[in-house]
Design a protein around this motif. Structure first.
Motif, PDB file in Angstrom:
ATOM      1  N   MET A   5       0.851  -1.195   0.000  1.00 37.77           N
ATOM      2  CA  MET A   5       0.000   0.000   0.000  1.00 37.77           C
ATOM      3  C   MET A   5       0.887   1.246   0.000  1.00 37.77           C
ATOM      4  SD  MET A   5      -2.862   1.256   2.790  1.00 37.77           S
ATOM      5  CE  MET A   5      -3.985  -0.061   2.353  1.00 37.77           C
ATOM      6  N   PRO A   6       0.606   2.245  -0.878  1.00 37.69           N
ATOM      7  CA  PRO A   6       1.419   3.456  -0.900  1.00 37.69           C
ATOM      8  C   PRO A   6       1.244   4.242   0.383  1.00 37.69           C
ATOM      9  CG  PRO A   6      -0.521   3.695  -2.299  1.00 37.69           C
ATOM     10  CD  PRO A   6      -0.463   2.259  -1.889  1.00 37.69           C
ATOM     11  N   PRO A   7       2.268   5.038   0.753  1.00 35.92           N
ATOM     12  CA  PRO A   7       2.163   5.822   1.987  1.00 35.92           C
ATOM     13  C   PRO A   7       1.067   6.866   1.898  1.00 35.92           C
ATOM     14  CG  PRO A   7       4.067   6.511   0.706  1.00 35.92           C
ATOM     15  CD  PRO A   7       3.535   5.270   0.056  1.00 35.92           C
ATOM     16  N   ARG A   8       0.502   7.210   3.052  1.00 34.33           N
ATOM     17  CA  ARG A   8      -0.533   8.232   3.118  1.00 34.33           C
ATOM     18  C   ARG A   8       0.039   9.465   3.816  1.00 34.33           C
ATOM     19  NH1 ARG A   8      -5.676   5.745   5.884  1.00 34.33           N
ATOM     20  NH2 ARG A   8      -6.799   7.266   4.656  1.00 34.33           N
ATOM     21  N   PRO A   9      -0.601  10.608   3.659  1.00 30.67           N
ATOM     22  CA  PRO A   9      -0.129  11.804   4.372  1.00 30.67           C
ATOM     23  C   PRO A   9      -0.060  11.555   5.873  1.00 30.67           C
ATOM     24  CG  PRO A   9      -1.825  12.373   2.764  1.00 30.67           C
ATOM     25  CD  PRO A   9      -1.792  10.882   2.825  1.00 30.67           C
ATOM     26  N   ASN A  10       0.904  12.196   6.522  1.00 29.99           N
ATOM     27  CA  ASN A  10       1.060  12.025   7.969  1.00 29.99           C
ATOM     28  C   ASN A  10      -0.076  12.649   8.764  1.00 29.99           C
ATOM     29  OD1 ASN A  10       3.424  10.584   7.803  1.00 29.99           O
ATOM     30  ND2 ASN A  10       4.740  12.398   7.921  1.00 29.99           N
ATOM     31  N   ARG A  11      -0.860  13.502   8.112  1.00 31.19           N
ATOM     32  CA  ARG A  11      -2.018  14.087   8.778  1.00 31.19           C
ATOM     33  C   ARG A  11      -3.165  14.160   7.783  1.00 31.19           C
ATOM     34  NH1 ARG A  11      -2.737  19.947  11.881  1.00 31.19           N
ATOM     35  NH2 ARG A  11      -4.510  19.266  13.143  1.00 31.19           N
ATOM     36  N   LEU A  12      -4.270  13.498   8.077  1.00 31.10           N
ATOM     37  CA  LEU A  12      -5.391  13.432   7.150  1.00 31.10           C
ATOM     38  C   LEU A  12      -6.371  14.566   7.387  1.00 31.10           C
ATOM     39  CD1 LEU A  12      -6.143   9.598   7.136  1.00 31.10           C
ATOM     40  CD2 LEU A  12      -4.729  10.917   5.551  1.00 31.10           C
ATOM     41  N   LEU A  13      -6.890  15.107   6.304  1.00 32.48           N
ATOM     42  CA  LEU A  13      -7.906  16.151   6.392  1.00 32.48           C
ATOM     43  C   LEU A  13      -9.274  15.529   6.625  1.00 32.48           C
ATOM     44  CD1 LEU A  13      -6.877  18.506   3.472  1.00 32.48           C
ATOM     45  CD2 LEU A  13      -7.259  19.248   5.822  1.00 32.48           C
ATOM     46  N   PRO A  14     -10.083  16.106   7.525  1.00 36.57           N
ATOM     47  CA  PRO A  14     -11.431  15.578   7.772  1.00 36.57           C
ATOM     48  C   PRO A  14     -12.426  16.123   6.739  1.00 36.57           C
ATOM     49  CG  PRO A  14     -10.999  17.382   9.283  1.00 36.57           C
ATOM     50  CD  PRO A  14      -9.739  17.187   8.477  1.00 36.57           C
TER      51      PRO A  14
END
Length: 399
Positions: free
Chosen positions: A1-10
């Motif tokens: 799985m590719p990395p995701r942002p360290n902080r997700l937007l709600p």
């Protein structure tokens, strides 16, 4: 799985994305004004922004009335307005610009404000060398002292034909690259989402979200330097093209057919209008084979007709190319940018004359505006593409 942002937007709905985009690009802005500009109800705006405020991405601080302004005159009669503003330090983004001789890197905040700058010389332009140096530069910019918030992504801007969807540089004549899977290589080494895009398109995104294009219905960015590029913002979006290619002003066949371009084709605008082409022409006309660009500029400013001819010829071709582009897509504004604009005065008159001669009807009313850019601004453009993908939830920053 590719990395995701360290902080997700709600952000769960298109309305939420639209509201955050308005706050980011046009804030500070009151809820009632967002509702007016988006067509959403104030209740929908409040619902969309509530999780953003709770998560620390957006803030609403009351604006006090001025000393001569009654509170009642503000929006929200009888009480102070609470404009919405993005919290700039809520995330960090890294932008990298690739040139044949240097890498330029910046760290920005959520509003694309530059917080740190690093430069790196390249020993050669091989894809392996450049990729390794990009990893080194990115890691330097990922140091805690250069970040203002969690790192959400890295943008890389490269000249040429770039498949932004897959992060592949399909053809970059300046770098001598073909089919380089740059995003995959960088992601594997850095474990951070990486967006790779055409450099002029990245600069156009930055102008759309954070520059002269914020309130424009349509505009174009034309860059003049080692190459001649063009980014287009039309009908509410930066144009990418069905095949990932658009706005290649430098490769319109408007120059003499005997001139061979770096792309291998003949008669491209770049064969006359790029800084390298101007220098080559000035060396030929002046009979000074060791002349450098600064020397050619100095001679032209001093009135040397042989040196001046190279700039006049460039102005004629650029003006004709601008007219062709404006006749086709009809932008209200053209921003002329890039490292070559330092010499803008040497070909401005001829460029404007050629533009006026070839612009059809009211297309001639298009405003031509000079906007100086440094290579740091190109790197900032790469960061802006990450911010846009982050807000929209586009690959590789999907939520």
């Amino acid at each position: 799985m590719p990395p995701r942002p360290n902080r997700l937007l709600p952000l769960a709905t298109p309305a939420g994305i639209e509201v955050l985009t308005k706050i980011l690009t046009q804030g500070p802005i009151p809820r009632v004004e967002i509702a007016r500009r988006t067509g959403l109800s104030q209740a929908a705006v409040t619902k969309a922004v509530a999780p953003l405020i709770e998560a620390g991405f957006v803030t609403d601080q009351p604006v006090a009335a001025g000393p001569d302004e009654p509170v009642e005159s503000q929006l929200g009669i009888g009480r102070p307005v609470s404009p919405l503003t993005v919290v700039a330090d809520s995330v960090s983004v890294i932008g990298l610009k690739v040139t044949p001789t240097d890498l330029i890197g910046v760290t920005t905040d959520f509003t694309a404000g530059i917080r740190a700058v690093r430069h790196c010389r390249l020993p050669d332009t091989s894809a392996e060398t450049v990729t390794a140096k990009l990893v080194e530069l990115a890691r330097e910019l990922m140091a805690p002292e250069t970040l203002v918030g969690p790192l959400v992504g890295i943008g890389v801007a490269v000249s040429g034909d770039v498949d932004a969807v897959h992060g592949v540089v399909r053809d970059s004549p300046f770098m001598g690259w073909r089919d380089v899977p740059l995003a995959a290589s960088l992601t594997a080494s850095l474990d951070v989402p990486v967006v790779v895009t055409n450099d002029v398109r990245a600069l156009t995104v930055a102008e759309h979200w954070f520059g002269v294009g914020v309130n424009a219905d349509s505009f174009a960015v034309v860059t003049i330097g080692s190459g001649v590029g063009c980014g287009l913002y039309i009908n509410g979006e930066v144009v990418s093209g069905a095949h990932g290619v658009s706005g290649e002003l430098g490769h319109l066949p408007l120059a003499p057919g005997e001139l061979v371009c770096t792309c291998g084709r003949r008669g491209c605008v770049e064969t006359v209008a790029s800084s390298d082409a101007i220098l080559a022409r000035a060396r030929k006309t002046t009979g000074k084979p060791k002349l450098d660009l600064s020397g050619a500029i100095e001679l032209a400013h001093a009135g040397n007709e042989d040196a001046r001819e190279a700039f006049d010829r460039a102005g004629d071709v650029i003006g004709s190319a601008l007219a062709a582009m404006v006749n086709l897509v009809g932008p209200e504004l053209v921003v002329i940018a890039g490292e070559g604009v330092a010499d803008y005065d040497l070909y401005e008159q001829r460029m404007r004359e050629a533009f006026a001669a070839h612009a059809f009807g009211a297309a001639g009313d298009c405003r031509l505006m000079l906007r100086s850019h440094t290579f740091d601004d190109w790197a900032r453009g790469a960061a802006a593409t990450v911010i846009r993908s982050y807000v929209r939830g586009e690959p590789p920053l999907q939520r």
